[in-house]
Design a protein around this motif. Structure first.
Motif, PDB file in Angstrom:
ATOM      1  N   PHE A 136      -7.645   4.171 -11.345  1.00  0.00           N
ATOM      2  CA  PHE A 136      -6.508   4.889 -11.904  1.00  0.00           C
ATOM      3  C   PHE A 136      -5.412   3.885 -12.219  1.00  0.00           C
ATOM      4  CE2 PHE A 136      -2.358   6.853 -11.655  1.00  0.00           C
ATOM      5  CZ  PHE A 136      -2.527   7.980 -12.445  1.00  0.00           C
ATOM      6  N   PRO A 137      -4.770   4.002 -13.385  1.00  0.00           N
ATOM      7  CA  PRO A 137      -4.879   5.051 -14.408  1.00  0.00           C
ATOM      8  C   PRO A 137      -5.925   4.784 -15.483  1.00  0.00           C
ATOM      9  CG  PRO A 137      -3.068   3.603 -14.948  1.00  0.00           C
ATOM     10  CD  PRO A 137      -3.637   3.083 -13.654  1.00  0.00           C
ATOM     11  N   LEU A 138      -6.765   3.777 -15.285  1.00  0.00           N
ATOM     12  CA  LEU A 138      -7.705   3.377 -16.318  1.00  0.00           C
ATOM     13  C   LEU A 138      -8.549   4.546 -16.819  1.00  0.00           C
ATOM     14  CD1 LEU A 138      -9.804   0.206 -16.597  1.00  0.00           C
ATOM     15  CD2 LEU A 138     -11.011   2.383 -16.528  1.00  0.00           C
ATOM     16  N   GLU A 139      -9.140   5.321 -15.904  1.00  0.00           N
ATOM     17  CA  GLU A 139     -10.092   6.346 -16.343  1.00  0.00           C
ATOM     18  C   GLU A 139      -9.440   7.455 -17.170  1.00  0.00           C
ATOM     19  OE1 GLU A 139     -13.942   6.121 -13.619  1.00  0.00           O
ATOM     20  OE2 GLU A 139     -12.203   6.850 -12.492  1.00  0.00           O
ATOM     21  N   PHE A 204      -3.736   0.526  -1.919  1.00  0.00           N
ATOM     22  CA  PHE A 204      -2.456   0.946  -2.482  1.00  0.00           C
ATOM     23  C   PHE A 204      -1.411   1.006  -1.380  1.00  0.00           C
ATOM     24  CE2 PHE A 204      -4.978   4.602  -1.302  1.00  0.00           C
ATOM     25  CZ  PHE A 204      -4.102   5.407  -0.596  1.00  0.00           C
ATOM     26  N   ALA A 205      -0.144   1.122  -1.778  1.00  0.00           N
ATOM     27  CA  ALA A 205       0.953   1.040  -0.814  1.00  0.00           C
ATOM     28  C   ALA A 205       1.820   2.287  -0.759  1.00  0.00           C
ATOM     29  CB  ALA A 205       1.832  -0.167  -1.148  1.00  0.00           C
ATOM     30  N   ASN A 206       1.646   3.227  -1.697  1.00  0.00           N
ATOM     31  CA  ASN A 206       2.554   4.369  -1.788  1.00  0.00           C
ATOM     32  C   ASN A 206       1.846   5.694  -1.569  1.00  0.00           C
ATOM     33  OD1 ASN A 206       5.386   3.439  -2.764  1.00  0.00           O
ATOM     34  ND2 ASN A 206       3.949   2.228  -3.980  1.00  0.00           N
ATOM     35  N   SER A 207       2.432   6.542  -0.720  1.00  0.00           N
ATOM     36  CA  SER A 207       1.924   7.895  -0.488  1.00  0.00           C
ATOM     37  C   SER A 207       2.610   8.910  -1.383  1.00  0.00           C
ATOM     38  CB  SER A 207       2.135   8.301   0.977  1.00  0.00           C
ATOM     39  OG  SER A 207       1.513   7.406   1.863  1.00  0.00           O
ATOM     40  N   GLU A 208       3.835   8.619  -1.817  1.00  0.00           N
ATOM     41  CA  GLU A 208       4.519   9.495  -2.760  1.00  0.00           C
ATOM     42  C   GLU A 208       3.841   9.321  -4.114  1.00  0.00           C
ATOM     43  OE1 GLU A 208       8.917  10.222  -4.767  1.00  0.00           O
ATOM     44  OE2 GLU A 208       8.713   8.861  -3.046  1.00  0.00           O
ATOM     45  N   LEU A 209       3.295  10.405  -4.644  1.00  0.00           N
ATOM     46  CA  LEU A 209       2.411  10.283  -5.798  1.00  0.00           C
ATOM     47  C   LEU A 209       3.108   9.720  -7.031  1.00  0.00           C
ATOM     48  CD1 LEU A 209       0.177  13.471  -5.480  1.00  0.00           C
ATOM     49  CD2 LEU A 209      -0.352  11.106  -4.852  1.00  0.00           C
ATOM     50  N   ALA A 210       4.370  10.047  -7.243  1.00  0.00           N
ATOM     51  CA  ALA A 210       5.073   9.476  -8.390  1.00  0.00           C
ATOM     52  C   ALA A 210       5.164   7.958  -8.276  1.00  0.00           C
ATOM     53  CB  ALA A 210       6.468  10.090  -8.508  1.00  0.00           C
ATOM     54  N   ARG A 211       5.421   7.474  -7.064  1.00  0.00           N
ATOM     55  CA  ARG A 211       5.484   6.025  -6.856  1.00  0.00           C
ATOM     56  C   ARG A 211       4.091   5.398  -6.894  1.00  0.00           C
ATOM     57  NH1 ARG A 211      10.437   4.375  -5.784  1.00  0.00           N
ATOM     58  NH2 ARG A 211      11.988   5.879  -5.033  1.00  0.00           N
ATOM     59  N   TYR A 212       3.096   6.150  -6.454  1.00  0.00           N
ATOM     60  CA  TYR A 212       1.709   5.683  -6.567  1.00  0.00           C
ATOM     61  C   TYR A 212       1.358   5.465  -8.043  1.00  0.00           C
ATOM     62  CZ  TYR A 212      -3.415   6.090  -6.731  1.00  0.00           C
ATOM     63  OH  TYR A 212      -4.755   5.890  -6.993  1.00  0.00           O
ATOM     64  N   VAL A 213       1.746   6.415  -8.894  1.00  0.00           N
ATOM     65  CA  VAL A 213       1.499   6.275 -10.333  1.00  0.00           C
ATOM     66  C   VAL A 213       2.184   5.021 -10.870  1.00  0.00           C
ATOM     67  CG1 VAL A 213       1.963   7.296 -12.600  1.00  0.00           C
ATOM     68  CG2 VAL A 213       1.128   8.737 -10.727  1.00  0.00           C
ATOM     69  N   GLU A 214       3.450   4.797 -10.478  1.00  0.00           N
ATOM     70  CA  GLU A 214       4.166   3.603 -10.927  1.00  0.00           C
ATOM     71  C   GLU A 214       3.460   2.339 -10.431  1.00  0.00           C
ATOM     72  OE1 GLU A 214       8.733   2.888 -11.300  1.00  0.00           O
ATOM     73  OE2 GLU A 214       8.162   2.366  -9.226  1.00  0.00           O
ATOM     74  N   LYS A 216       0.213   1.885  -9.492  1.00  0.00           N
ATOM     75  CA  LYS A 216      -1.102   1.641 -10.071  1.00  0.00           C
ATOM     76  C   LYS A 216      -1.033   1.370 -11.568  1.00  0.00           C
ATOM     77  CE  LYS A 216      -4.223   1.666  -7.712  1.00  0.00           C
ATOM     78  NZ  LYS A 216      -4.745   0.623  -6.789  1.00  0.00           N
ATOM     79  N   SER A 217       0.032   1.842 -12.224  1.00  0.00           N
ATOM     80  CA  SER A 217       0.196   1.533 -13.649  1.00  0.00           C
ATOM     81  C   SER A 217       0.944   0.222 -13.849  1.00  0.00           C
ATOM     82  CB  SER A 217       0.945   2.668 -14.364  1.00  0.00           C
ATOM     83  OG  SER A 217       2.296   2.732 -13.931  1.00  0.00           O
ATOM     84  N   GLU A 218       1.241  -0.464 -12.746  1.00  0.00           N
ATOM     85  CA  GLU A 218       1.952  -1.741 -12.761  1.00  0.00           C
ATOM     86  C   GLU A 218       3.286  -1.627 -13.495  1.00  0.00           C
ATOM     87  OE1 GLU A 218      -0.998  -4.381 -14.396  1.00  0.00           O
ATOM     88  OE2 GLU A 218      -1.870  -4.768 -12.419  1.00  0.00           O
ATOM     89  N   GLY A 219       3.956  -0.490 -13.260  1.00  0.00           N
ATOM     90  CA  GLY A 219       5.283  -0.289 -13.811  1.00  0.00           C
ATOM     91  C   GLY A 219       5.325   0.283 -15.211  1.00  0.00           C
ATOM     92  N   ARG A 220       4.165   0.425 -15.839  1.00  0.00           N
ATOM     93  CA  ARG A 220       4.141   0.997 -17.194  1.00  0.00           C
ATOM     94  C   ARG A 220       4.701   2.406 -17.200  1.00  0.00           C
ATOM     95  NH1 ARG A 220       0.148   4.086 -19.699  1.00  0.00           N
ATOM     96  NH2 ARG A 220      -1.364   3.569 -18.065  1.00  0.00           N
ATOM     97  N   VAL A 221       4.413   3.160 -16.125  1.00  0.00           N
ATOM     98  CA  VAL A 221       4.936   4.516 -15.980  1.00  0.00           C
ATOM     99  C   VAL A 221       5.927   4.513 -14.823  1.00  0.00           C
ATOM    100  CG1 VAL A 221       4.391   6.938 -15.554  1.00  0.00           C
ATOM    101  CG2 VAL A 221       2.758   5.489 -16.799  1.00  0.00           C
ATOM    102  N   ALA A 222       7.176   4.787 -15.103  1.00  0.00           N
ATOM    103  CA  ALA A 222       8.195   4.808 -14.045  1.00  0.00           C
ATOM    104  C   ALA A 222       8.044   6.061 -13.187  1.00  0.00           C
ATOM    105  CB  ALA A 222       9.585   4.765 -14.658  1.00  0.00           C
ATOM    106  N   ALA A 223       8.317   5.916 -11.900  1.00  0.00           N
ATOM    107  CA  ALA A 223       8.182   7.053 -10.985  1.00  0.00           C
ATOM    108  C   ALA A 223       9.040   8.229 -11.415  1.00  0.00           C
ATOM    109  CB  ALA A 223       8.531   6.619  -9.566  1.00  0.00           C
ATOM    110  N   ASP A 224      10.233   7.954 -11.941  1.00  0.00           N
ATOM    111  CA  ASP A 224      11.126   9.054 -12.284  1.00  0.00           C
ATOM    112  C   ASP A 224      10.739   9.763 -13.584  1.00  0.00           C
ATOM    113  OD1 ASP A 224      11.927   7.200 -14.177  1.00  0.00           O
ATOM    114  OD2 ASP A 224      13.945   6.950 -13.384  1.00  0.00           O
TER     115      ASP A 224
END
Length: 504
Positions: A136-139, A204-214, A216-224
């Motif tokens: 994720f988020p590759l797939e 991974f290091a984040n349990s908050e899913l929005a931060r997990y997305v940020e 795993k996307s290496e910052g491409r998608v901001a948590a907010d």
């Protein structure tokens, strides 16, 4: 560790929602153009929450044509699972496989002969691990890009629902947790604080899913920028239709694959979410799903199937008098405890260990481990003539310095397990097969047992362990149990074996 009751106190109580309400809504939207959810399952354990659905381990256009046309209990199904096994692949291979699956599924849906009925509408589900391991988020990125390229349809939102309440994985306030067991019952552990977050390939290091997305996307998608459907929205009203509108309203702004994460604590929450997603799609939203195992069951309005009995597992097939084969490849702590409980209780079973150090040494020194594997198969076949056989890899987990080498070792070990199963099947077919571990059960199904098409019969334990019935190939008629490495309590493996065995 916070207590679940304390965390939930800030949110409304769950609302009971019948599965039939979801099923009826989906049926209404499919009346003119039938809809099928194509589930790209990155290991076979995603089927553990569903029943009576087709499964493919190959994905040529003809395989999809079979699955789309196949009738169970006199009707075609709302979902088909495709066993991609991409969690065992490197990113480039995983991307290529996702694209191939989506292209072939779309081609099969477009190939309905004239006069044979309306063209199918496909929705794609990227099913992955409830403890957040996987590509994720590759797939979902690849799936969305392929749908856009082939069908000209842009994805508005990627709905991320890793929750798996049956196995103790829940999301509350946008944070993904594992429920405690035993002395820790009632407590919640953020998933990033568990052993799964230390995975050599997918840590991974984040349990908050929005931060997990940020992350795993290496910052491409901001948590907010992530839309969070917390329980205040999922449970917005005691009227399910009002909650459905609240969910659809909350994701109205989604565009260009906006990530959408959802709180889920129970099956009712999943059904409420399903109603809301159906409403959003009715309004025109194009959604893609990245989910844990039970999402599809709720999304198609399937009732929770009661666990199968031993008699039901063999229904329609005459069980052989040979012993059964239990294959254990997973190394997570719960698997090792389950293996210990099984070996202690099943005194009649023979144990055959695949020594990973010897296996890797043989590969390095001679370029082939065939002689070692031949010896192992001889032991297994001889033992099957009078008892169940437990084949497991040595419990010492050999780690490499980087993710690529870790995957290479995992593949080598998995290939050895597959070879043992396949050679055993061709020599002396077992009464049943249980495979413990995600990659293990995938490779055993597709290559060890040479299953191409199967039907998910249902769970062997409530919601967490899946029984497949192979419908073709050399394993036809042999019950195959897919058992994820990270689910169940210490007694679960013994409980499933006891149901199927004639010597336990």
């Amino acid at each position: 560790m916070p207590l679940e009751a304390d965390v939930l106190a800030a949110f409304p109580a769950e609302v009971r929602i019948p599965a039939r309400l979801v099923a009826d809504g989906l049926a209404a939207s499919s009346a003119i153009s039938p809809r099928v959810f194509v589930v790209l399952d990155d290991d076979p354990t995603g089927t553990q929450s569903v029943a009576d659905l087709p499964v493919l381990t190959r994905w040529e256009v003809a395989d999809f044509a079979w699955a789309f046309a196949h009738e169970i209990n006199g009707r075609r199904q709302r979902a088909v699972y495709v066993l991609t096994n991409t969690r065992s692949l490197d990113p480039a291979e995983a991307a290529a496989r996702n694209e191939e699956v989506v292209r072939n599924a779309l081609a099969a849906a477009a190939a309905v002969p004239a006069g044979a009925g309306p063209r199918l509408r496909l929705s794609f589900v990227s099913r992955s691990d409830s403890t957040l391991r996987g590509h994720f988020p590759l797939e979902p990125d690849v799936i969305a890009a392929t749908v856009a390229a082939v069908a000209g349809e842009a994805t508005d939102g990627v709905v991320i629902v890793p929750a798996f309440p049956d196995a103790g994985r829940v999301t509350i306030g946008g944070v993904h947790y594992m429920r405690g067991t035993g002395e820790d019952a009632g407590a919640l552990t953020p998933v990033a604080e568990t052993e799964f977050a230390k995975d050599a390939s997918f840590g991974f290091a984040n349990s908050e899913l929005a931060r997990y997305v940020e992350e795993k996307s290496e910052g491409r998608v901001a948590a907010d920028s992530v839309i969070v459907l917390d329980l205040n929205i999922i449970r917005a009203s005691t009227d399910p239709q009002i909650s459905a509108k609240a969910i659809a309203d909350a994701i109205e702004s989604a565009t260009d694959s906006t990530p959408i994460v959802a709180d889920v604590v129970s099956e009712n929450d999943l059904r409420a979410l399903a109603l809301g997603l159906e409403e959003a799609e009715r309004r025109g939203k194009k959604l893609l799903y990245r989910v844990g195992p039970p999402f599809v069951r709720a999304r198609i309005g399937q009732e929770i199937r009661a666990e199968l009995s031993g008699e039901e597992a063999y229904a329609g097939n005459a069980p052989s008098e040979a012993g059964g084969l239990i294959v254990v490849g997973s190394h997570v702590g719960v698997t090792t405890r389950q293996l210990k409980a099984l070996t202690e209780q099943h005194s009649a079973a023979r144990i055959v260990e695949i020594d990973v150090e010897k296996l890797l040494a043989a590969e390095t020194e001679t370029g082939s481990a065939d002689s070692y594997l031949d010896e192992t198969v001889d032991k297994v076949v001889e033992a099957l003539r009078g008892s169940d056989v437990i084949v497991h890899t040595s419990r010492l987990l050999i780690r490499a310095h980087d993710a690529a080498e870790s995957l290479r070792i995992a593949r080598t070990v998995s290939a050895a397990v597959v070879a043992v199963v396949n050679r055993t099947l061709k020599t002396f077919p077992p009464r049943f097969v249980i495979a413990k571990g995600g990659i293990t059960s995938s490779d055993v199904a597709a290559h060890g047992l040479e299953i191409r098409h199967a039907i998910v019969r249902g769970p062997m334990l409530p919601g967490i362990v899946s029984l497949w019935e192979p419908v073709d190939g050399p394993a036809k008629g042999i019950p195959y149990t897919v058992f994820a490495g990270n689910v169940g309590d210490d007694q679960s493996l013994a409980a499933v074996t006891r149901k199927l065995s004639n010597t336990f």
